[in-house]
Scaffold this motif. Structure first.
Motif, mmCIF file in Angstrom:
data_model
loop_
_atom_site.group_PDB
_atom_site.id
_atom_site.type_symbol
_atom_site.label_atom_id
_atom_site.label_comp_id
_atom_site.label_asym_id
_atom_site.label_seq_id
_atom_site.Cartn_x
_atom_site.Cartn_y
_atom_site.Cartn_z
ATOM 1 N N TYR A 1 20.940 44.592 25.354
ATOM 2 C CA TYR A 1 21.206 43.305 24.320
ATOM 3 C C TYR A 1 20.305 42.387 25.264
ATOM 4 C CZ TYR A 1 25.022 45.673 21.789
ATOM 5 O OH TYR A 1 25.598 46.449 20.960
ATOM 6 N N GLN B 1 20.690 38.054 25.678
ATOM 7 C CA GLN B 1 21.402 36.820 25.471
ATOM 8 C C GLN B 1 20.430 35.413 26.153
ATOM 9 O OE1 GLN B 1 25.065 36.343 28.040
ATOM 10 N NE2 GLN B 1 26.064 35.148 26.330
ATOM 11 N N GLY C 1 23.700 30.018 26.828
ATOM 12 C CA GLY C 1 24.632 29.462 25.933
ATOM 13 C C GLY C 1 24.664 30.199 24.663
ATOM 14 N N ARG C 2 24.118 31.190 24.301
ATOM 15 C CA ARG C 2 24.246 31.635 22.985
ATOM 16 C C ARG C 2 25.064 33.113 23.093
ATOM 17 N NH1 ARG C 2 20.104 29.398 20.017
ATOM 18 N NH2 ARG C 2 20.798 30.383 18.235
ATOM 19 N N GLY C 3 25.117 33.862 22.073
ATOM 20 C CA GLY C 3 25.672 35.137 21.980
ATOM 21 C C GLY C 3 24.609 36.171 22.223
ATOM 22 N N LEU C 4 25.260 37.604 22.317
ATOM 23 C CA LEU C 4 24.516 38.717 22.539
ATOM 24 C C LEU C 4 23.483 39.227 21.295
ATOM 25 C CD1 LEU C 4 26.490 38.574 24.855
ATOM 26 C CD2 LEU C 4 25.794 40.981 25.351
ATOM 27 N N HIS D 1 21.420 42.408 19.697
ATOM 28 C CA HIS D 1 21.233 43.760 19.973
ATOM 29 C C HIS D 1 19.381 43.986 19.863
ATOM 30 C CE1 HIS D 1 20.209 48.104 18.718
ATOM 31 N NE2 HIS D 1 21.140 48.209 19.463
ATOM 32 N N PHE E 1 21.197 42.777 28.924
ATOM 33 C CA PHE E 1 22.366 43.620 29.562
ATOM 34 C C PHE E 1 22.230 45.082 28.759
ATOM 35 C CE2 PHE E 1 25.301 40.499 31.137
ATOM 36 C CZ PHE E 1 24.794 39.248 30.295
ATOM 37 N N LYS F 1 26.159 43.903 34.405
ATOM 38 C CA LYS F 1 26.323 42.356 34.697
ATOM 39 C C LYS F 1 24.985 41.677 34.423
ATOM 40 C CE LYS F 1 29.411 43.131 38.552
ATOM 41 N NZ LYS F 1 29.563 42.963 40.149
ATOM 42 N N GLY G 1 30.091 41.353 33.639
ATOM 43 C CA GLY G 1 29.468 41.835 32.319
ATOM 44 C C GLY G 1 30.819 41.526 31.167
ATOM 45 N N PHE H 1 33.545 35.830 23.235
ATOM 46 C CA PHE H 1 32.768 36.612 22.246
ATOM 47 C C PHE H 1 33.342 37.340 21.111
ATOM 48 C CE2 PHE H 1 28.797 34.557 23.424
ATOM 49 C CZ PHE H 1 28.739 34.465 24.466
ATOM 50 N N PHE I 1 27.059 39.991 17.499
ATOM 51 C CA PHE I 1 27.862 39.076 18.119
ATOM 52 C C PHE I 1 27.914 37.710 17.830
ATOM 53 C CE2 PHE I 1 29.379 40.794 22.222
ATOM 54 C CZ PHE I 1 28.606 42.174 21.886
ATOM 55 N N GLY I 2 29.036 36.923 17.719
ATOM 56 C CA GLY I 2 29.188 35.613 17.403
ATOM 57 C C GLY I 2 28.427 34.614 18.614
#
Lengths: 115, 116
Positions: free
Chosen positions: A35, A37, A40-43, A45, A88, A107, B42, B90, B107-108
């Motif tokens: 993933y 990221q 400040g945003r979502g992950l 895929h 990630f 992490k 994580g 999330f 994900f949001g």
């Protein structure tokens, strides 16, 4: 300790160079997912690779999986400044009771692509 | 097609207050998840749902409750907020498959929660 651990923790390269990130894990997996990221945003895929697969491609991304070494790598070719993000890996493996699957995120690797 | 949306985006709570985070998805996904992300760690799974009306505990469920009354919504509740619950939350969803994590998750954008 984490099931999936990325290496390096941080990577800084110049635009146009290739970036390689690695993920190591400890137990047998069903699949492994990468993933991205942005700050400040979502992950988001990127690629899912199953335990019986060795390599997958998506655009400038190439993921390899070596189950004998319990490791995966993500290669981004011809990097761009917009690739700057945290990456990630997430491993899917049976939980300790063996009854269900569990997904564990590492992490992350912070990639900085300098223009 | 909005994908996965979360409300609110930001929230500050005092210790002991309660709140509910709302997650909605319009992809008709069976599975939904709540994660928290803390610096240097994580994502960790709080609770998840394998379908409407079902919920289950994840890795770090203490201090949280969830409900999935409708397939498209997954609510995360904090009954009595504590400073240790300061985090970014999330929500994610994934389609039905051979097991909960057999396909990618969507994900949001996250909710940044601070508990003082």
């Amino acid at each position: 300790s984490q099931q999936g651990e990325e290496d390096p923790q941080a990577l800084s390269i110049q635009e146009g160079e290739n970036a390689t990130m690695n993920c190591s894990y400890k137990t047998s997996i069903n699949n492994l997912q990468w993933y991205r990221q942005n700050s400040g945003r979502g992950l988001v895929h990127l690629i899912l690779i199953r335990s019986n697969e060795r390599e997958k491609h998506s655009g400038r991304l190439r993921v390899t999986l070596d189950t004998s070494k319990k490791s995966s790598s993500l290669l981004i070719t011809a990097s761009r400044a917009a690739d700057t993000a945290s990456y990630f890996c997430a491993t899917v493996a049976k939980n300790s009771g063996g009854s269900n699957y569990k997904l564990t995120f590492g992490k992350g690797t912070l990639l900085t692509v300098n223009p | 097609n909005a994908g996965v949306t979360q409300t609110p985006k930001f929230r500050v709570l005092k210790t002991g207050q309660s709140m509910t985070l709302l997650c909605a998805q319009d992809m008709n996904h069976e599975y939904m998840y709540w994660y928290r992300q803390d610096p240097g760690m994580g994502l960790r799974l709080i609770h998840y749902s394998v379908g409407e009306g079902t919920t289950a505990k994840g890795e770090v469920p203490d201090g949280y409750n969830v409900s999935r009354l409708k397939k498209q919504n997954f609510l995360l509740g904090l009954e009595s907020a504590a400073p240790s619950q300061t985090s970014v939350y999330f929500c994610a969803s994934s389609p039905f498959g051979q097991g909960m994590f057999s396909y990618e998750q969507y994900f949001g954008p996250g909710t940044r929660l601070t508990v003082t």
